[in-house]
Write an enzyme that holds these catalytic residues in place. Structure first.
Site, short mmCIF file in Angstrom:
data_model
loop_
_atom_site.label_atom_id
_atom_site.label_comp_id
_atom_site.label_asym_id
_atom_site.label_seq_id
_atom_site.Cartn_x
_atom_site.Cartn_y
_atom_site.Cartn_z
N LYS A 11 0.82 -1.21 0.00
CA LYS A 11 0.00 0.00 0.00
C LYS A 11 0.86 1.27 0.00
O LYS A 11 0.59 2.19 -0.74
CB LYS A 11 -0.89 0.06 1.26
CG LYS A 11 -1.89 -1.05 1.38
CD LYS A 11 -2.77 -0.86 2.63
CE LYS A 11 -2.01 -0.91 3.94
NZ LYS A 11 -1.56 -2.26 4.33
N ARG A 26 -9.01 1.10 9.24
CA ARG A 26 -8.53 -0.23 9.56
C ARG A 26 -9.50 -0.99 10.45
O ARG A 26 -9.22 -2.14 10.79
CB ARG A 26 -7.21 -0.10 10.32
CG ARG A 26 -5.98 -0.63 9.58
CD ARG A 26 -4.80 -0.40 10.51
NE ARG A 26 -3.63 -1.13 10.16
CZ ARG A 26 -2.62 -0.63 9.42
NH1 ARG A 26 -2.69 0.57 8.91
NH2 ARG A 26 -1.57 -1.38 9.19
N ARG A 77 12.06 -5.81 4.48
CA ARG A 77 12.20 -4.35 4.53
C ARG A 77 12.82 -3.85 5.83
O ARG A 77 13.26 -2.70 5.90
CB ARG A 77 10.89 -3.66 4.18
CG ARG A 77 9.85 -3.64 5.22
CD ARG A 77 8.52 -3.09 4.71
NE ARG A 77 7.56 -3.33 5.77
CZ ARG A 77 6.29 -3.06 5.71
NH1 ARG A 77 5.78 -2.57 4.60
NH2 ARG A 77 5.50 -3.29 6.71
N ARG A 84 11.85 -2.92 8.89
CA ARG A 84 11.37 -1.85 9.76
C ARG A 84 11.37 -2.37 11.20
O ARG A 84 11.37 -3.58 11.42
CB ARG A 84 9.95 -1.49 9.32
CG ARG A 84 9.64 -0.03 9.40
CD ARG A 84 8.35 0.25 8.65
NE ARG A 84 7.20 -0.39 9.28
CZ ARG A 84 6.01 -0.45 8.72
NH1 ARG A 84 5.79 0.08 7.54
NH2 ARG A 84 5.02 -1.04 9.35
N ARG A 140 0.50 -8.68 13.50
CA ARG A 140 -0.17 -7.72 12.61
C ARG A 140 -1.06 -8.41 11.60
O ARG A 140 -2.14 -7.93 11.27
CB ARG A 140 0.87 -6.83 11.93
CG ARG A 140 1.30 -5.71 12.88
CD ARG A 140 2.58 -5.04 12.51
NE ARG A 140 2.68 -4.67 11.13
CZ ARG A 140 3.83 -4.66 10.46
NH1 ARG A 140 4.95 -4.99 11.05
NH2 ARG A 140 3.83 -4.30 9.21
P1 ADP Z 1 1.56 -1.99 7.50
O1 ADP Z 1 0.59 -1.64 6.43
O2 ADP Z 1 2.80 -2.63 6.96
O3 ADP Z 1 0.96 -2.77 8.63
P2 ADP Z 1 1.49 0.75 8.56
O4 ADP Z 1 2.63 1.66 8.41
O5 ADP Z 1 0.24 1.04 7.81
O6 ADP Z 1 2.09 -0.68 8.20
O7 ADP Z 1 1.07 0.63 10.10
C1 ADP Z 1 2.01 0.37 11.13
C2 ADP Z 1 1.33 0.37 12.50
O8 ADP Z 1 0.75 1.67 12.77
C3 ADP Z 1 0.17 -0.61 12.69
O9 ADP Z 1 0.62 -1.91 13.01
C4 ADP Z 1 -0.61 0.07 13.83
O10 ADP Z 1 0.00 -0.16 15.08
C5 ADP Z 1 -0.47 1.56 13.52
N1 ADP Z 1 -1.59 2.06 12.69
C6 ADP Z 1 -1.48 2.58 11.43
N2 ADP Z 1 -2.69 2.92 10.96
C7 ADP Z 1 -3.59 2.60 11.92
C8 ADP Z 1 -5.00 2.69 12.03
N3 ADP Z 1 -5.76 3.18 11.03
N4 ADP Z 1 -5.59 2.25 13.17
C9 ADP Z 1 -4.87 1.77 14.18
N5 ADP Z 1 -3.53 1.64 14.15
C10 ADP Z 1 -2.89 2.05 13.03
#
Ligand code: ADP
Length: 189
Positions: free
Chosen positions: A14, A89, A128, A130, A141
């Protein structure tokens, strides 16, 4: 007018696609994950609240995320359009987004659901490097995605707002598929 939600499991690409499309379409890329990582690095009050959730692969509480998105949409660079990555989410977040968009008299074009087989996801994320990409946090996750986020697929599909895109092909091909969906929408408009 590009207003797009990029949806998919963690590791689906994404962020990569959102950044490319934002550049191509000239609209901001709004990534809640990036916003949280920035807030954590700067140790802002939101960052301090969010840190433990990110470290453990859990979702940050809806109220915190929703306030943050509201504040981001109040900034004028979002007026011409936006690409949302990582939000909504949860079902309550999707309802909050509906409410917010109706308040500001906006809609959105489409939810793009990036589909990638589960076995690729873990490999991509391990690659990656991170901080929240250790194997146990990744598994958490993915589980959180299944339980709390994947119900949004039906939520948006039932409203005929969702299009599936194969996210397992090369990056350029994924971008091209999304662009072709967007241009079909424009033709239909
Ligand atoms: P990925 O898509 O690889 O899981 P993101 O960068 O989108 O990574 O998200 C990393 C973390 O940030 C999530 O695991 C969560 O803890 C937090 N996070 C991001 N967006 C949200 C959201 N909309 N609601 C709740 N937590 C979020």
């Amino acid at each position: 007018m590009a207003r797009l939600i990029l949806f998919g499991p963690p590791g689906a690409g994404k962020g990569t696609q959102a950044a490319r499309l934002a550049e191509l379409l000239g609209v901001p890329h709004i990534s809640t994950g990036d916003i949280f990582r920035g807030a954590i690095a700067a140790q802002t009050p939101v960052g301090v609240k969010a840190q433990a959730y990110l470290d453990e692969g859990k979702l940050v509480p809806d109220s915190v995320v929703i306030d943050l998105v509201r504040e981001r949409f109040s900034q004028p660079d979002t007026h011409p359009g936006w690409i949302l990555d990582g939000f909504p989410r949860t079902v309550p977040q999707a309802h909050a987004l509906d409410a917010l968009l109706s308040e500001i008299h906006q809609g959105f074009n489409r939810v793009i659901n990036l589909e990638v087989p589960a076995e690729f996801l873990v490999q991509r994320m391990l690659g990656r490097g991170r901080k929240d990409d250790s194997e146990d946090v990744i598994r958490r996750r993915l589980q959180v995605y299944q339980e709390e986020t994947s119900p949004l697929i039906d939520f948006y599909r039932d409203r005929s707002q969702l299009t599936d895109i194969d996210g397992s092909v090369p990056v350029d091909e994924v971008t091209a598929s999304i662009q072709s969906v967007l241009s079909e929408d424009e033709d239909a408009a």
